[in-house]
Design an enzyme around this catalytic site. Structure first.
Site, PDB file in Angstrom:
ATOM      1  N   ALA A  44       0.855  -1.194   0.000  1.00 62.18           N
ATOM      2  CA  ALA A  44       0.000   0.000   0.000  1.00 62.18           C
ATOM      3  C   ALA A  44       0.882   1.231   0.000  1.00 62.18           C
ATOM      4  O   ALA A  44       2.034   1.177   0.438  1.00 62.18           O
ATOM      5  CB  ALA A  44      -0.880  -0.010   1.245  1.00 62.18           C
TER       6      ALA A  44
ATOM      7  N   GLU B 126      -0.337  -9.347  -0.828  1.00 62.67           N
ATOM      8  CA  GLU B 126      -1.784  -9.623  -0.802  1.00 62.67           C
ATOM      9  C   GLU B 126      -2.371  -9.627  -2.215  1.00 62.67           C
ATOM     10  O   GLU B 126      -3.255 -10.423  -2.533  1.00 62.67           O
ATOM     11  CB  GLU B 126      -2.486  -8.594   0.085  1.00 62.67           C
ATOM     12  CG  GLU B 126      -2.085  -8.761   1.553  1.00 62.67           C
ATOM     13  CD  GLU B 126      -2.698  -7.706   2.438  1.00 62.67           C
ATOM     14  OE1 GLU B 126      -2.258  -6.553   2.346  1.00 62.67           O
ATOM     15  OE2 GLU B 126      -3.616  -8.025   3.218  1.00 62.67           O
TER      16      GLU B 126
ATOM     17  N   GLY C 242       0.659  -5.126   1.015  1.00 65.31           N
ATOM     18  CA  GLY C 242      -0.391  -5.169   0.003  1.00 65.31           C
ATOM     19  C   GLY C 242       0.104  -5.773  -1.306  1.00 65.31           C
ATOM     20  O   GLY C 242      -0.691  -6.320  -2.083  1.00 65.31           O
TER      21      GLY C 242
ATOM     22  N   GLU D  56       3.536  -5.458   7.742  1.00 68.30           N
ATOM     23  CA  GLU D  56       2.647  -4.412   8.269  1.00 68.30           C
ATOM     24  C   GLU D  56       2.821  -4.176   9.762  1.00 68.30           C
ATOM     25  O   GLU D  56       2.646  -3.069  10.264  1.00 68.30           O
ATOM     26  CB  GLU D  56       1.180  -4.764   7.991  1.00 68.30           C
ATOM     27  CG  GLU D  56       0.745  -4.547   6.555  1.00 68.30           C
ATOM     28  CD  GLU D  56       0.991  -5.734   5.650  1.00 68.30           C
ATOM     29  OE1 GLU D  56       1.791  -6.623   6.016  1.00 68.30           O
ATOM     30  OE2 GLU D  56       0.394  -5.773   4.557  1.00 68.30           O
TER      31      GLU D  56
HETATM   32  N1  CAA Z   1       4.564   3.425   0.171  1.00 63.56           N
HETATM   33  C1  CAA Z   1       5.062   4.637  -0.113  1.00 63.56           C
HETATM   34  N2  CAA Z   1       6.381   4.896  -0.260  1.00 63.56           N
HETATM   35  C2  CAA Z   1       7.224   3.864  -0.115  1.00 63.56           C
HETATM   36  C3  CAA Z   1       6.773   2.562   0.184  1.00 63.56           C
HETATM   37  C4  CAA Z   1       5.373   2.355   0.321  1.00 63.56           C
HETATM   38  N3  CAA Z   1       4.861   1.150   0.570  1.00 63.56           N
HETATM   39  N4  CAA Z   1       7.845   1.753   0.275  1.00 63.56           N
HETATM   40  C5  CAA Z   1       8.930   2.514   0.031  1.00 63.56           C
HETATM   41  N5  CAA Z   1       8.543   3.791  -0.207  1.00 63.56           N
HETATM   42  C6  CAA Z   1       9.404   4.932  -0.544  1.00 63.56           C
HETATM   43  C7  CAA Z   1      10.401   5.274   0.550  1.00 63.56           C
HETATM   44  O1  CAA Z   1       9.842   6.155   1.480  1.00 63.56           O
HETATM   45  C8  CAA Z   1      11.519   5.907  -0.248  1.00 63.56           C
HETATM   46  O2  CAA Z   1      11.129   7.221  -0.543  1.00 63.56           O
HETATM   47  P1  CAA Z   1      12.218   8.386  -0.650  1.00 63.56           P
HETATM   48  O3  CAA Z   1      13.147   7.953  -1.751  1.00 63.56           O
HETATM   49  O4  CAA Z   1      11.414   9.593  -0.974  1.00 63.56           O
HETATM   50  O5  CAA Z   1      12.889   8.472   0.666  1.00 63.56           O
HETATM   51  C9  CAA Z   1      11.513   5.109  -1.537  1.00 63.56           C
HETATM   52  O6  CAA Z   1      10.211   4.515  -1.622  1.00 63.56           O
HETATM   53  C10 CAA Z   1      12.542   4.009  -1.615  1.00 63.56           C
HETATM   54  O7  CAA Z   1      12.446   3.222  -0.435  1.00 63.56           O
HETATM   55  P2  CAA Z   1      13.748   2.645   0.281  1.00 63.56           P
HETATM   56  O8  CAA Z   1      14.767   3.730   0.406  1.00 63.56           O
HETATM   57  O9  CAA Z   1      13.314   1.969   1.518  1.00 63.56           O
HETATM   58  O10 CAA Z   1      14.244   1.616  -0.838  1.00 63.56           O
HETATM   59  P3  CAA Z   1      14.872   0.180  -0.685  1.00 63.56           P
HETATM   60  O11 CAA Z   1      15.125  -0.283  -2.064  1.00 63.56           O
HETATM   61  O12 CAA Z   1      15.980   0.212   0.316  1.00 63.56           O
HETATM   62  O13 CAA Z   1      13.725  -0.734  -0.041  1.00 63.56           O
HETATM   63  C11 CAA Z   1      11.510  -1.661   0.230  1.00 63.56           C
HETATM   64  C12 CAA Z   1      12.546  -1.023  -0.737  1.00 63.56           C
HETATM   65  C13 CAA Z   1      12.045  -2.997   0.722  1.00 63.56           C
HETATM   66  C14 CAA Z   1      10.220  -1.834  -0.530  1.00 63.56           C
HETATM   67  C15 CAA Z   1      11.313  -0.741   1.451  1.00 63.56           C
HETATM   68  O14 CAA Z   1      11.072   0.559   1.008  1.00 63.56           O
HETATM   69  C16 CAA Z   1      10.185  -1.133   2.344  1.00 63.56           C
HETATM   70  O15 CAA Z   1      10.352  -1.977   3.193  1.00 63.56           O
HETATM   71  N6  CAA Z   1       9.019  -0.477   2.172  1.00 63.56           N
HETATM   72  C17 CAA Z   1       7.878  -0.703   3.019  1.00 63.56           C
HETATM   73  C18 CAA Z   1       7.189  -1.980   2.663  1.00 63.56           C
HETATM   74  C19 CAA Z   1       5.960  -2.139   3.518  1.00 63.56           C
HETATM   75  O16 CAA Z   1       5.989  -2.013   4.711  1.00 63.56           O
HETATM   76  N7  CAA Z   1       4.845  -2.444   2.852  1.00 63.56           N
HETATM   77  C20 CAA Z   1       3.612  -2.622   3.552  1.00 63.56           C
HETATM   78  C21 CAA Z   1       2.824  -1.381   3.435  1.00 63.56           C
HETATM   79  S1  CAA Z   1       1.404  -1.455   4.444  1.00 63.56           S
HETATM   80  C22 CAA Z   1       0.294  -2.316   3.535  1.00 63.56           C
HETATM   81  O17 CAA Z   1       0.544  -2.782   2.463  1.00 63.56           O
HETATM   82  C23 CAA Z   1      -1.027  -2.381   4.235  1.00 63.56           C
HETATM   83  C24 CAA Z   1      -2.025  -3.234   3.617  1.00 63.56           C
HETATM   84  O18 CAA Z   1      -2.051  -4.413   3.826  1.00 63.56           O
HETATM   85  C25 CAA Z   1      -3.091  -2.663   2.839  1.00 63.56           C
END
Ligand code: CAA
Ligand code: NAI
Length: 706
Positions: free
Chosen positions: A68, A110, A107, A130
């Site tokens: 998400a 999912e 997500g 999450e």
């Molecule tokens: N939403 C919005 N922005 C996100 C994002 C997300 N899910 N994941 C990463 N970003 C953004 C970061 O904030 C970062 O932005 P900036 O460059 O502006 O700082 C950019 O994307 C790159 O992220 P990283 O620097 O972390 O890049 P990475 O390559 O080192 O890692 C990643 C990539 C493993 C995807 C890591 O970003 C990460 O762990 N992201 C979160 C994943 C997560 O928690 N997903 C679950 C979301 S909640 C959900 O999905 C709820 C649901 O069930 C509906």
């Protein structure tokens, strides 16, 4: 998003009778509203289009999907919701295949679980993280995953936030096959063609049967609940994840989804979710210091460390673990031998625990050398000084470094408090001097304060950030002052804590209050762990310059005079059983405190737990505001990250200044003014706090000044 970034899209391409839908929202293909709308529309039209026999979902760029869009949390939700889109995919009458490269997280996974078939290529990582954001998988994950792989494995994945490799995902049953190559599109197309050839129709995860053995599942839920209650210390989402999985067991699929939604909304509305999401973004924002944008880092491969004591040895291990070459310098041979064994001990402990082999240790130490001759640092790219906290000693070391180091070497000090400007000015190359303030144990603690003196070159600062990345540290840029960000604020809230102790709260009650607040340890446990002697020496050094009007609580001095320095001497605020960390309360300490109260003419009063927290946090927030006001911290979020990664501040509260925003700045200010009635010298409201309250603004408004 900058103006030249194309808007998020889902690209459609019909390859033969397979419709390829490519999520395109760099950098991680987060499922923001545009993607959700486009995906929903594409699935609808694919189902209506007789030319389409099957649908293949892939991600553009490095990743399938990072989940998400976290930036949307807390804002007004826009339709369609992710659960709706995911439902629509699962309901598709034409088979849907997901081909995963890079991450499929939250997500993103999912979405893949709603597809009818899944493939992952090498290097893929799949998980439901999450819980780290104070959430639960809210797009059907808590209902589909247990049906697919059983409650035990699903809970393990959701509660640990663990990311599975492609191979593990196959073993766990999350995907149906692995790709032979790294090309997710080609592999996905081949798999989809094969499925079509086999006349494989939609196969919905909601119909999977892994929950059929009820008693085994119930046992898994009960033991997960017991562990989460013991371990998650006040965290909401782990317990709600378990509740949602229980619903998967007890209720029909659609009802389970409704329950998941309800629980997801509860998480979403929680202060914990806001705190954890703040921490997630703040950890990424701290990397963006002005110097890292302005200059490229210098190359660093050879690292020198001067001083092989507690910190020097830990820093050497951190650098070795990052694959760097390390040379340790000590003042004489016995000290050098101790330094070397301090380094080796870290690896020996790992060997004892079965986490490292002798061969691994030998391979790592092949990159390590030690000497009493500074000449050994002639080729070092970076030298980190970690000798005694004494200006004369440090200046002598830097004079040597100035003499032997090559031009362009970065010269860093690990000082906790001393003036790095003065150190820089003392040598011929002040532009190369910087502070690298590690925390103990330096090979474990994540925080690295990067202390930026007036004359330092931008590329030296950029090099420090680059080093932090190599070492796996969380860097925070700090200005020069007594104690920088963390220790400066610590000194102030310690005074508030000591005052409460003298006024009537016991150290044990204060520790308990802070553990209940979410800290792993209270401040007196921390003092016993760190050792009272260091603080005692500092207090003696500063005695002459202390404001005579300031309140000075002498209880710690009374303990130190008895040689009670904490764990290492078996006594401090607590008593320690010989050679163990298990602590018990000490009536003699309470008697000493009583005597000190009497000496100071104080009649002890009682403190409630909320008052302890109010005073502790008010002191911390007020000094945090001063640190931002003076530009020592770039933004409030830098203070937050310092405390989360260096001082054990509960991450789910987002850091002290995020907590302040949630508590309400007018309330913080009112608390300070109330406490000032008894001690106006100590409780002086920070000008920044006053200004923010007057403007009706919060700390967060200062986090986004680009
Ligand atoms: N939403 C919005 N922005 C996100 C994002 C997300 N899910 N994941 C990463 N970003 C953004 C970061 O904030 C970062 O932005 P900036 O460059 O502006 O700082 C950019 O994307 C790159 O992220 P990283 O620097 O972390 O890049 P990475 O390559 O080192 O890692 C990643 C990539 C493993 C995807 C890591 O970003 C990460 O762990 N992201 C979160 C994943 C997560 O928690 N997903 C679950 C979301 S909640 C959900 O999905 C709820 C649901 O069930 C509906
Ligand atoms: P320590 O006393 O454990 O180690 C200091 C080492 O420096 C000793 O091994 C000593 O032999 C060596 N040394 C002294 N003079 C030297 C010289 N001229 N040349 C080479 N080596 C010399 O001290 P510790 O705790 O490691 O602290 C080192 C520095 O790190 C201090 O500036 C301290 O303020 C800072 N620091 C300490 C933290 C802690 O928790 N101990 C945390 C963060 C920073």
């Amino acid at each position: 998003m900058s103006c030249d970034t194309p808007p998020p899209t889902v690209e459609s391409a019909l390859l033969g009778n397979i419709l390829v839908l490519t999520l395109n929202n760099p950098p991680v293909n987060a499922l923001g509203v545009e993607i959700r709308r486009a995906l929903q529309a594409a699935i609808e039209s694919a189902n209506d289009n007789p030319a389409v026999a099957a649908i293949l979902l892939v991600g553009a760029g490095r990743h399938f999907c990072g989940g998400a869009d976290i930036r949307e949390f807390g804002k007004t939700p826009l339709a369609p919701t992710l659960p709706e889109v995911v439902q629509r995919i699962e309901a598709s009458a034409k088979p849907v295949v997901a081909a995963i490269q890079g991450v499929a997280l939250g997500g993103g996974l999912e979405l893949a679980l709603a597809a009818h078939y899944r493939l992952a290529v090498g290097g893929a990582r799949l998980g439901l993280p999450e819980v780290l954001l104070g959430l639960l998988p809210g797009a059907g994950g808590t209902q589909r995953l247990p049906r697919l792989i059983g409650a035990k494995a699903a809970l393990e994945l959701m509660l640990s936030a663990r990311q599975l490799s492609a191979e593990e995902a196959l073993k766990w049953g999350l995907v149906d096959r692995l790709g032979d190559s790294a090309d997710a599109l080609a592999e996905g197309l081949a798999y989809t063609r094969q499925l079509l050839a086999e006349h494989a129709g939609p196969r919905r995860t909601r119909d999977a049967q892994a929950l059929s053995e009820q008693s085994v599942q119930r046992q898994a839920i009960a033991s997960a609940r017991q562990r989460a209650t013991e371990k998650s210390r006040g965290l909401l989402s782990p317990l709600l994840i378990i509740q949602a999985v229980e619903a998967a067991l007890d209720q029909p699929f659609e009802d389970g989804l409704r329950e998941e939604r309800r629980l997801f909304q509860e998480c979403l509305a929680s202060a914990q979710r806001a705190g954890l999401v703040h921490a997630f973004f703040a950890e990424r924002e701290v990397l963006k210091a002005p110097e890292t944008r302005a200059a490229a880092p210098r190359a660093i491969a050879l690292v020198g460390v001067v001083g092989g004591g507690t910190m020097g040895a830990g820093i050497a291990v951190a650098a070795l673990d990052a694959g760097l070459q390390v040379t340790l310098i000590e003042r004489d041979q016995p000290a050098l031998d101790r330094g070397r064994s301090n380094v080796e001990r870290v690896y020996d402990t790992l060997i004892d625990k079965g986490r490292l082999t002798l061969a691994d240790k030998a391979a790592t130490l092949a990159r390590f050398s030690a000497s009493t001759d500074y000449q050994a640092l002639a080729q070092a790219d970076l030298v980190i000084e970690a000798v005694f906290e004494d200006m004369t000693a440090k200046l002598a070391v830097f004079a040597e470094l100035d003499r032997v180091c090559k031009a362009g070497a970065v010269l860093a000090s690990n000082t906790s408090y001393l003036d790095i400007n003065a150190i820089a000015q003392s040598i011929s190359r002040p532009a190369d001097v910087i502070g690298l303030h590690f925390f103990s144990p330096a090979n474990i603690m994540k925080l690295l304060e990067i202390v930026v003196p007036a004359k330092v070159a931008a590329d030296v600062v950029a090099s420090a950030f680059d080093l932090a990345k190599k070492l796996g540290k969380v860097p925070v840029r700090a200005g020069v002052c007594d104690g920088f960000i963390g220790n400066r604020i610590l000194a102030v809230y310690r005074q508030a804590v000591d005052a409460m102790m003298e006024d009537g709260a016991s150290p044990y009650q204060i520790d308990e209050a802070l553990r209940d607040f979410g800290y792993p340890m209270g401040p007196f446990q921390v003092a016993d762990l760190a050792g009272g002697d260091i603080g005692w020496a500092t207090r003696q050094r500063k005695a002459a310059t202390r404001d005579p009007r300031a309140r000075y609580v002498q209880i710690a001095d009374r303990l130190c005079e008895r040689g009670w320095f904490g764990q290492k001497t078996g006594r401090g605020y607590y008593r320690y059983v010989q050679g163990s960390r298990s602590a018990s309360q000490d009536p003699e300490v309470l008697a000493i405190i009583d005597a000190e109260r009497a000496r100071a003419g104080i009649t002890p009063r009682s403190f409630s737990q909320p008052e302890i927290i109010r005073r502790y946090m008010a002191a911390m927030i007020n000094e945090g505001a001063n640190v931002v006001h003076e530009g020592i911290a770039l933004r409030p979020l830098d203070v937050d990250i310092t405390f989360i990664h260096g001082y054990g501040f509960p991450r789910y509260r987002g850091g002290p200044l995020k907590y302040a925003d949630q508590y309400g700045l007018p309330r913080v200010l009112a608390d300070i003014r109330e406490f000032a009635e008894a001690d106006p010298l100590f409780w002086q409201p920070s000008p920044l706090l006053v200004e923010l309250v007057e403007r009706g603004a919060d700390f967060d408004s200062l986090n986004h000044l680009d």
